[in-house]
Motif scaffolding. Structure first.
Motif, PDB file in Angstrom:
ATOM      1  N   GLN A 110       1.624  -3.726  -4.511  1.00  0.00           N
ATOM      2  CA  GLN A 110       2.096  -4.873  -3.722  1.00  0.00           C
ATOM      3  C   GLN A 110       2.524  -4.434  -2.330  1.00  0.00           C
ATOM      4  OE1 GLN A 110       4.583  -7.838  -6.176  1.00  0.00           O
ATOM      5  NE2 GLN A 110       4.644  -5.984  -7.416  1.00  0.00           N
ATOM      6  N   VAL A 111       2.821  -3.150  -2.207  1.00  0.00           N
ATOM      7  CA  VAL A 111       3.201  -2.613  -0.901  1.00  0.00           C
ATOM      8  C   VAL A 111       2.221  -1.502  -0.551  1.00  0.00           C
ATOM      9  CG1 VAL A 111       5.616  -3.261  -1.141  1.00  0.00           C
ATOM     10  CG2 VAL A 111       4.848  -1.015  -1.957  1.00  0.00           C
ATOM     11  N   GLY A 112       2.430  -0.911   0.611  1.00  0.00           N
ATOM     12  CA  GLY A 112       1.524   0.144   1.049  1.00  0.00           C
ATOM     13  C   GLY A 112       2.302   1.283   1.668  1.00  0.00           C
ATOM     14  N   VAL A 113       1.618   2.041   2.476  1.00  0.00           N
ATOM     15  CA  VAL A 113       2.258   3.222   3.061  1.00  0.00           C
ATOM     16  C   VAL A 113       3.203   2.870   4.202  1.00  0.00           C
ATOM     17  CG1 VAL A 113       0.389   4.748   2.372  1.00  0.00           C
ATOM     18  CG2 VAL A 113       0.324   3.697   4.628  1.00  0.00           C
ATOM     19  N   PHE A 114       3.029   1.707   4.796  1.00  0.00           N
ATOM     20  CA  PHE A 114       3.920   1.229   5.842  1.00  0.00           C
ATOM     21  C   PHE A 114       4.696   0.012   5.335  1.00  0.00           C
ATOM     22  CE2 PHE A 114       2.341   3.946   9.066  1.00  0.00           C
ATOM     23  CZ  PHE A 114       0.947   3.953   9.025  1.00  0.00           C
ATOM     24  N   GLN A 115       5.855  -0.230   5.915  1.00  0.00           N
ATOM     25  CA  GLN A 115       6.613  -1.430   5.561  1.00  0.00           C
ATOM     26  C   GLN A 115       5.809  -2.690   5.861  1.00  0.00           C
ATOM     27  OE1 GLN A 115      10.399  -1.155   7.672  1.00  0.00           O
ATOM     28  NE2 GLN A 115      11.414  -0.397   5.838  1.00  0.00           N
ATOM     29  N   GLU A 116       4.933  -2.575   6.863  1.00  0.00           N
ATOM     30  CA  GLU A 116       4.175  -3.744   7.294  1.00  0.00           C
ATOM     31  C   GLU A 116       2.956  -4.027   6.431  1.00  0.00           C
ATOM     32  OE1 GLU A 116       6.704  -2.138  10.277  1.00  0.00           O
ATOM     33  OE2 GLU A 116       5.006  -1.155   9.297  1.00  0.00           O
ATOM     34  N   CYS A 117       2.609  -3.114   5.529  1.00  0.00           N
ATOM     35  CA  CYS A 117       1.393  -3.311   4.728  1.00  0.00           C
ATOM     36  C   CYS A 117       1.439  -4.605   3.923  1.00  0.00           C
ATOM     37  CB  CYS A 117       1.182  -2.133   3.773  1.00  0.00           C
ATOM     38  SG  CYS A 117       0.652  -0.602   4.576  1.00  0.00           S
ATOM     39  N   SER A 118       2.626  -4.959   3.449  1.00  0.00           N
ATOM     40  CA  SER A 118       2.689  -6.132   2.568  1.00  0.00           C
ATOM     41  C   SER A 118       2.408  -7.428   3.322  1.00  0.00           C
ATOM     42  CB  SER A 118       4.047  -6.207   1.864  1.00  0.00           C
ATOM     43  OG  SER A 118       5.092  -6.055   2.785  1.00  0.00           O
ATOM     44  N   THR A 119       2.474  -7.386   4.661  1.00  0.00           N
ATOM     45  CA  THR A 119       2.138  -8.595   5.423  1.00  0.00           C
ATOM     46  C   THR A 119       0.889  -8.381   6.271  1.00  0.00           C
ATOM     47  OG1 THR A 119       3.665  -7.873   7.154  1.00  0.00           O
ATOM     48  CG2 THR A 119       4.518  -9.439   5.536  1.00  0.00           C
ATOM     49  N   CYS A 120       0.177  -7.310   6.022  1.00  0.00           N
ATOM     50  CA  CYS A 120      -0.986  -6.974   6.846  1.00  0.00           C
ATOM     51  C   CYS A 120      -2.202  -7.779   6.415  1.00  0.00           C
ATOM     52  CB  CYS A 120      -1.281  -5.483   6.726  1.00  0.00           C
ATOM     53  SG  CYS A 120      -2.823  -4.983   7.514  1.00  0.00           S
TER      54      CYS A 120
END
Lengths: 91, 330, 499
Positions: free
Chosen positions: B284-294
């Motif tokens: 649900q997430v990725g390597v960056f905090q922003e991945c989940s809204t990318c």
């Protein structure tokens, strides 16, 4: 009869802070929860070790709500987390 | 695809090696895969419809019966892929030289030559030259000030496949190996574009291993990479690394996430599905905090980077809370 | 930006210019325009924004507002000067192209702030107290004044600032934390970070948090910082022997291990880590070694080296600012190491991407709210401003209502490079803007450059040459002290003043 209750974070819970949300995952069951807004703030304050009264005071200031109302909401959140297995009561 | 470990022994100690967790945790009772067990691996590949045998280690060419394993795979019409550091016994090199170029790819992992590594680099160069079209260099980026300049002259000299398999060192869950942190991805991306541009001039293309992310490259750079023939990809999925004891793991960096036994009924799709299910919450997430809204992640174009990096973002923080005057529920 | 083609072989005689495009991003400039109060007349002269610096046997023509840099010979420099003076073009060719660029305004001249009060960020000073006893600290205050900001005041400050942001329709807001040591009042951060985020969501703008810290907090707090803040400026002066000499704890114990542990945690986190190292005459030659160590053991996005600022404490501890030439040369060597690792080297006054009238937030409507509710334009101590004859108070916050003094705001806005005649013909003027208004007095005749000026000019020139892809030329210049002195001590950099 009212008494003090001690909650512990479940040892299976891992969490990560993301853009605008906090994700909790239970490593054993694979269940996950997304926390936003007030719940995410409560989690942040718990993680750094704030006591109950201080959490209420801080959230009251953040959300411009009365402490009574915040306490009521906080109790609800804790019950929800307990039901979900995120936190466990003891003692 | 699935990678088969046939050796727990290596004659190098690369600082970025992602097998470190697995080797530390493993109660391996053997250094090399038993030939009988190798046959079971081939059965698994047959059941799974996989026509490649991908051999890794440790250093796979150190297996005393390496050539026999290859022959057994060839009998089953498998294409041979070998992940090697090139520091192989002469006998194994001769055996590989006998394979037709269309039947094998030998990926020779080469680190930047330094004064201290001069002899090692010479041997690797020799191996690459002798294997020619059967081989291509593989290069792992594990520090931001990497210098890949040596690769193009090496490829020209060796007349090997005109390609470089580019890897970005990823962490084991323990973080005990050198790896590239996501904060460094943009900088690395710029250097990769520069390398790709130079390589294209020599007719050499780049092939991306797993763990690269879409946002490492601007739109313009991505278009340029494609123009230069780069095999660009944003990949992270269960590779299915099979260890010496017959345990299947998602991939070596994630060996501590758990393993599944390789049984006579095991098939790759089911194993893959099981790992995907186990890792789904973390995706649900990725390597960056922003991945989940990318948007790239949302569309499925990019998985959000290496799962080992993502999982290492997670914390376990024990806490306690005393709730005073708690009303006991009726 | 108009790129200038490279001179080709055989064209040397016809084209005395080796003009190279200056690859700089367009700067975003403060809003403003029209008549500007308090500007010196000659500061507005556009031709004083075109500079010529003697560079070995050639000249560097530098026009930052036109995003132009070119290397030309002396004869070409004089032709350009005459063309600028007479407003006649020199014809075609490379020089003609340069003159056409001179006459093209790529960017408006940076101007002092005008109009409605619009803070670039909210500065919060949660406390002046600190748990370290840094030997050069200029922020020591009496113990009785080391109060901690009341949470209600912190809330009011954030709400006031975000109201301003919303009213202005701004797309972006920032909160910066200063001290003392901000984490000695961590409740203020725990309150204001989520509050500001919430208000930013309501206002539909992005939000950024930055803190300057000594980095001695505990592991949990460090992880909180890594997750919740955008930039952390962490003071770490070097290996243990330097760090513990410069920055011991109040009880004399070492701070090194805790800071290094936290720097590693922050390196792994999402936050941008900027390592800030204070440099003295004793440590200046170790700057490259320190830079290499930073790159090896941590993952900073930037490293800032700053010469020690003299204070009563630093004098008592015999900590002396480094020789400016040694500082600049070692900075450049360190910068090369950092750049090879993708780490930004920072010496703020030499940042050629900057187009500003004030080096610091003073004059840009920055508001710093202190624990007692006073609102100032500067986070330095009041006694330091007063020593320079400055009053940088802007007002105070009382309940949720701010009380701001319009004259004080106007005065703060007047602290800009337009009112620093000393800087008028220096090629760094739009980047350095005269330095800190409190700590750097830009007086004296043109060319009477002080330590800050020397360092700034050397590093800025190297930055320009690097942007032009002229690293080799920069290297040649840096190895020739005589040539460097001719450049650095040039009294006027204005092209019109070339002889």
């Amino acid at each position: 009869m009212s008494q003090a209750l001690l909650y512990h974070c479940s040892p299976a819970i891992v969490w990560v802070k993301d853009a605008g949300q906090t994700l909790l995952v239970d490593r054993e069951t694979g269940q996950s929860w997304l926390l936003h807004n007030m719940e995410a703030v409560i989690w942040d304050l718990l993680i750094v070790g704030y006591p109950y009264e201080k959490i209420i005071q801080m959230i009251s200031l953040v959300l411009s709500l009365s402490e009574e109302r915040v306490e009521h909401t906080l109790s609800g959140v804790l019950r929800t987390w307990q039901k979900a297995g995120i936190i466990h009561p003891s003692g | 695809m699935a990678n088969l470990a046939i050796s727990a022994v290596c004659n190098q100690k690369c600082v970025y090696c992602f097998t470190s967790d697995h080797l530390a945790d493993s109660a391996a009772y053997q250094d090399f895969l038993d030939v009988g067990d190798f046959a079971l691996r081939l059965d698994f590949l047959d059941r799974s419809g996989i026509d490649q045998v991908r051999l890794m280690g440790g250093e796979p060419t150190l297996h005393p019966r390496f050539l026999e394993l290859i022959e057994r795979a060839r009998v089953r019409n498998k294409k041979i892929i070998v992940f090697t550091n090139g520091l192989m016994p002469e006998e194994m090199l001769v055996g590989l030289e006998r394979l037709a170029a269309m039947d094998c790819t030998v990926l020779v992992n080469i680190n930047e030559p330094t004064e201290a590594r001069k002899k090692i680099f010479e041997r690797q160069r020799t191996v690459l030259c002798r294997l020619g079209e059967r081989a291509m260099p593989s290069f792992n980026i594990y520090q931001p000030d990497f210098r890949p300049d040596f690769l193009l002259p090496l490829i020209a000299e060796a007349k090997c496949k005109p390609a470089v398999r580019l890897g970005m060192a990823q962490p084991c869950l323990s973080g005990s190996n050198y790896y590239i942190h996501p904060k460094q991805y943009r900088f690395i991306g710029e250097k990769i574009v520069h390398l790709a541009r130079t390589a294209a001039g020599d007719g050499v293309r780049l092939e991306f291993d797993c763990g690269f992310v879409r946002c490492m490259f601007s739109d313009e750079d991505l278009e340029a990479l494609k123009t230069w023939g780069a095999d660009v990809g944003w990949r992270c999925n269960p590779i299915l690394d099979v260890d010496l004891e017959g345990w299947v793991i998602h991939c070596y960096p994630l060996s501590r996430l758990g393993s599944l036994p390789l049984t006579p009924e095991s098939e790759a799709p089911a194993l893959r599905s099981a790992f995907e299910s186990r890792t789904r919450p973390y995706r649900q997430v990725g390597v960056f905090q922003e991945c989940s809204t990318c948007p790239f992640k949302a569309s499925g174009e990019c998985p959000g980077g290496c799962l080992a990096v993502t999982i290492r973002r997670f914390r376990h923080t024990p806490f306690s809370l005393i709730v005073p005057h708690h009303e006991a529920e009726a | 930006m108009m790129p200038i083609p490279q001179t080709r072989q055989g064209e040397q005689k016809e084209s005395p210019a080796e003009a190279c495009p200056l690859s700089l991003p367009s700067a975003s400039l403060p809003k403003g325009g029209g008549a500007i109060r308090g500007m010196s007349a000659f500061g507005a002269h556009p031709d004083h924004n075109i500079f010529a610096l003697i560079l070995l046997s050639k000249f560097l023509i530098y026009a930052p507002l036109q995003n132009l840099a070119a290397i030309v010979d002396h004869a070409a420099t004089l032709r350009l000067r005459d063309s600028l003076s007479s407003r006649e073009n020199v014809g075609e060719g490379r020089l003609g192209e340069i003159v056409r660029i001179f006459n093209t305004r790529a960017e408006p001249t940076p101007s002092p702030k005008q109009g409605d009060f619009a803070p670039v960020f909210l500065g919060l000073l949660p406390t002046r107290s600190c748990n370290l006893a840094c030997q050069y600290c200029g922020f020591l205050t009496p113990a009785e004044s080391q109060t901690v900001m009341d949470l209600k005041l912190a809330r009011d400050a954030v709400n006031w600032y975000m109201d301003l942001v919303r009213q202005a329709g701004a797309q972006h807001a920032e909160v910066h934390y200063f001290g003392g040591e901000p984490f000695c009042a961590e409740e203020v951060l725990d309150l204001t970070v989520p509050l500001a985020r919430l208000r930013a969501r309501e206002a539909g703008c992005t939000m950024r948090f930055e803190v300057a810290t000594n980095g001695t907090f505990g592991q949990k707090r460090c992880q909180w910082a890594a997750d919740n803040l955008d930039t952390i400026v962490l003071s770490l002066d070097g290996p243990a022997e330097i760090q513990d000499q410069h920055r011991p704890r109040k009880n004399g114990n070492s701070s090194f291990e805790a800071v290094v542990r936290n720097a590693r945690i922050l390196s792994e986190g999402a936050v941008d880590l900027c390592l800030r190292a204070c440099v003295t005459s004793e440590t200046v030659d170790r700057m490259p070694e320190i830079a290499a160590w930073f790159c090896r053991d941590f993952r900073p996005s930037a490293v800032s080296f700053e010469p020690v600022q003299p204070s009563p404490q630093s004098v008592a501890a015999h900590l002396v600012p480094p020789d400016p030439w040694a500082f600049a040369l070692n900075f450049i060597t360190a910068a090369r190491i950092l750049e090879s690792h993708g780490v930004e080297p920072v010496y703020a006054s030499s940042d050629i991407r900057a187009r500003r009238v004030s080096f610091c937030p003073v004059g840009q409507d920055a508001v710093i709210v202190s624990p007692d509710g006073t609102i100032s334009a500067c986070y330095l101590l009041q006694r330091d401003w007063e020593a320079k004859g400055l009053d940088l108070h802007l007002g105070y916050l009382d309940g949720s209502a701010p009380h701001l003094d319009a004259d004080a705001i106007a005065f703060a806005r007047s602290l800009n490079v337009w009112n620093k005649p000393f800087c008028e013909r220096c090629f760094c003027k739009w980047h350095c803007a005269g330095g800190c208004h409190v700590n750097h007095t830009s007086e004296g005749p043109p060319g009477a450059y002080d330590q800050l000026c020397i360092q700034t000019r050397i590093i800025a020139l190297r930055n320009i040459l690097k942007a032009m892809g002229q690293d080799a030329l920069a290297g040649d210049w840096l190895q020739d002290r005589d040539a460097m002195e001719r450049t650095v001590y040039q009294a006027s950099d204005a092209l019109l003043d070339v002889r």
